[in-house]
Scaffold this active site. Structure first.
Site, PDB file in Angstrom:
ATOM      1  N   PHE A   1     -14.224   3.080   3.139  1.00  0.00           N
ATOM      2  CA  PHE A   1     -13.238   2.278   2.441  1.00  0.00           C
ATOM      3  C   PHE A   1     -12.784   3.044   1.197  1.00  0.00           C
ATOM      4  CE2 PHE A   1     -11.703  -0.935  -0.495  1.00  0.00           C
ATOM      5  CZ  PHE A   1     -10.782  -1.571   0.318  1.00  0.00           C
ATOM      6  N   VAL A   2     -11.487   3.281   1.077  1.00  0.00           N
ATOM      7  CA  VAL A   2     -10.963   4.083  -0.031  1.00  0.00           C
ATOM      8  C   VAL A   2      -9.940   3.299  -0.848  1.00  0.00           C
ATOM      9  CG1 VAL A   2     -11.364   6.326   1.079  1.00  0.00           C
ATOM     10  CG2 VAL A   2      -9.209   5.115   1.496  1.00  0.00           C
TER      11      VAL A   2
ATOM     12  N   ARG B   1      -4.687   0.490  -7.184  1.00  0.00           N
ATOM     13  CA  ARG B   1      -3.552   1.147  -6.517  1.00  0.00           C
ATOM     14  C   ARG B   1      -2.970   2.265  -7.381  1.00  0.00           C
ATOM     15  NH1 ARG B   1      -2.022  -2.153  -2.111  1.00  0.00           N
ATOM     16  NH2 ARG B   1      -2.186  -4.384  -2.459  1.00  0.00           N
TER      17      ARG B   1
ATOM     18  N   GLY C   1       0.769  -1.237   0.000  1.00  0.00           N
ATOM     19  CA  GLY C   1       0.000   0.000   0.000  1.00  0.00           C
ATOM     20  C   GLY C   1       0.800   1.287   0.000  1.00  0.00           C
TER      21      GLY C   1
ATOM     22  N   ASP D   1      -5.522   2.560  10.284  1.00  0.00           N
ATOM     23  CA  ASP D   1      -6.929   2.205  10.458  1.00  0.00           C
ATOM     24  C   ASP D   1      -7.097   1.648  11.873  1.00  0.00           C
ATOM     25  OD1 ASP D   1      -9.567   1.496  10.037  1.00  0.00           O
ATOM     26  OD2 ASP D   1      -9.168  -0.089   8.605  1.00  0.00           O
TER      27      ASP D   1
ATOM     28  N   ASP E   1      -5.655  -0.470  -2.190  1.00  0.00           N
ATOM     29  CA  ASP E   1      -6.293  -1.410  -3.115  1.00  0.00           C
ATOM     30  C   ASP E   1      -7.652  -1.897  -2.641  1.00  0.00           C
ATOM     31  OD1 ASP E   1      -5.071  -3.064  -0.973  1.00  0.00           O
ATOM     32  OD2 ASP E   1      -5.823  -4.721  -2.189  1.00  0.00           O
TER      33      ASP E   1
ATOM     34  N   LYS F   1      -7.594   7.120   9.435  1.00  0.00           N
ATOM     35  CA  LYS F   1      -9.050   6.979   9.493  1.00  0.00           C
ATOM     36  C   LYS F   1      -9.582   7.363  10.853  1.00  0.00           C
ATOM     37  CE  LYS F   1     -10.603   3.599   6.196  1.00  0.00           C
ATOM     38  NZ  LYS F   1     -11.101   2.248   5.942  1.00  0.00           N
TER      39      LYS F   1
HETATM   40  P1  IMP Z   1      -4.785  -1.519  10.203  1.00  0.00           P
HETATM   41  O1  IMP Z   1      -3.823  -2.611  10.567  1.00  0.00           O
HETATM   42  O2  IMP Z   1      -6.227  -1.887  10.544  1.00  0.00           O
HETATM   43  O3  IMP Z   1      -4.419  -0.145  10.712  1.00  0.00           O
HETATM   44  O4  IMP Z   1      -4.875  -1.471   8.634  1.00  0.00           O
HETATM   45  C1  IMP Z   1      -3.873  -1.037   7.890  1.00  0.00           C
HETATM   46  C2  IMP Z   1      -3.878  -1.711   6.551  1.00  0.00           C
HETATM   47  O5  IMP Z   1      -5.187  -2.078   6.106  1.00  0.00           O
HETATM   48  C3  IMP Z   1      -3.343  -0.717   5.548  1.00  0.00           C
HETATM   49  O6  IMP Z   1      -1.969  -0.839   5.397  1.00  0.00           O
HETATM   50  C4  IMP Z   1      -4.134  -1.039   4.306  1.00  0.00           C
HETATM   51  O7  IMP Z   1      -3.422  -1.970   3.523  1.00  0.00           O
HETATM   52  C5  IMP Z   1      -5.417  -1.659   4.778  1.00  0.00           C
HETATM   53  N1  IMP Z   1      -6.548  -0.675   4.758  1.00  0.00           N
HETATM   54  C6  IMP Z   1      -7.134  -0.058   5.807  1.00  0.00           C
HETATM   55  N2  IMP Z   1      -8.127   0.760   5.416  1.00  0.00           N
HETATM   56  C7  IMP Z   1      -8.182   0.654   4.066  1.00  0.00           C
HETATM   57  C8  IMP Z   1      -9.014   1.264   3.056  1.00  0.00           C
HETATM   58  O8  IMP Z   1      -9.912   2.085   3.301  1.00  0.00           O
HETATM   59  N3  IMP Z   1      -8.757   0.890   1.771  1.00  0.00           N
HETATM   60  C9  IMP Z   1      -7.780   0.003   1.427  1.00  0.00           C
HETATM   61  N4  IMP Z   1      -6.973  -0.578   2.327  1.00  0.00           N
HETATM   62  C10 IMP Z   1      -7.182  -0.263   3.645  1.00  0.00           C
HETATM   63 MG    MG Z   2      -4.181  -3.473   1.369  1.00  0.00          MG
END
Ligand code: IMP
Ligand code: MG
Length: 199
Positions: A161-162, A174, A52, A111, A168, A140
């Site tokens: 969700f973006v 991407r 990402g 996130d 992606d 987020k």
């Molecule tokens: P976390 O571990 O929940 O903070 O999520 C982080 C990972 O989830 C990021 O590196 C992204 O790859 C994926 N992610 C979180 N939110 C989104 C979104 O809205 N769109 C796409 N990928 C996301």
């Molecule tokens: Mg991802």
């Protein structure tokens, strides 16, 4: 004039552009200046979280005029859906050698926080980094599942969700130069070009 390349219709999957390309580029420039100011005089070990962060990492680093090394680690947490699975899996067995270094960890989005926290803790483990600061393109507005904060944030976004600029949906979108949301149909159907790949 060179005509624009054909988009194969995948732009029609975008419901709304949340952050246009020009705003991203301006903000990345600002954050790169902050990073350069804060790390001046200290060589940086940049660690990008794939996949990402790839576009963000490239645009950010070309604007940081300091000595630095770059390595990447590959992590998965979504496993194809639009909500975090709650599991962070490393896709390689060895971590980059950051012993005694000041690390700048770069990711696409904060996130739940699980990814950033897991990688930070790994890098700070025995024989690891001296310090870890983190830099994300997006943050987020959701409660974090684990205590973690980013030191540099380009944009705060609502809980949507973006895709685009590295982010992606099922490994697609991407390459969009902006950040946007997908239409409900695109989410339900899945990426058009994924069908092309599987025949
Ligand atoms: P976390 O571990 O929940 O903070 O999520 C982080 C990972 O989830 C990021 O590196 C992204 O790859 C994926 N992610 C979180 N939110 C989104 C979104 O809205 N769109 C796409 N990928 C996301
Ligand atoms: Mg991802």
């Amino acid at each position: 004039m060179i005509p624009p390349p054909p988009s194969s219709g995948f732009l029609a999957d975008i419901e709304r552009i949340l952050i246009p390309e020009a705003r991203i580029q301006d903000r990345v420039e600002e954050v790169a200046r902050e990073v350069a100011r804060d790390f001046a005089g200290r060589p940086i070990a940049v660690v990008g979280i794939l996949t990402g962060s790839c576009l963000f990492l490239a645009d950010l680093l070309r604007r940081v005029p300091l000595p630095l090394t770059v390595s990447c680690i590959s992590v998965a947490s979504y496993h194809g859906g639009t909500a975090s699975s709650g599991m962070v899996s490393l896709r390689q067995t060895s971590l980059p050698d950051v012993a005694g270094r000041d690390v700048l960890l770069v990711d696409d989005i904060l996130d739940s926080g699980r990814t950033l926290a897991a990688v930070r803790d790994l890098l700070l483990g025995p024989g690891g980094a001296r310090s870890v600061r983190s830099c994300v393109l997006l943050r987020k507005k959701v409660p974090r599942a684990v205590p973690v904060e980013a030191d540099y944030v380009c944009f705060d976004i609502p809980d949507e969700f973006v895709v685009g600029y590295g982010l992606d949906y099922r490994e697609h979108y991407r390459n969009l130069p902006f950040v946007g949301t997908l239409t409900p149909e695109a989410i339900q159907r899945g990426p058009l070009h994924a069908e092309l790949e599987t025949g």
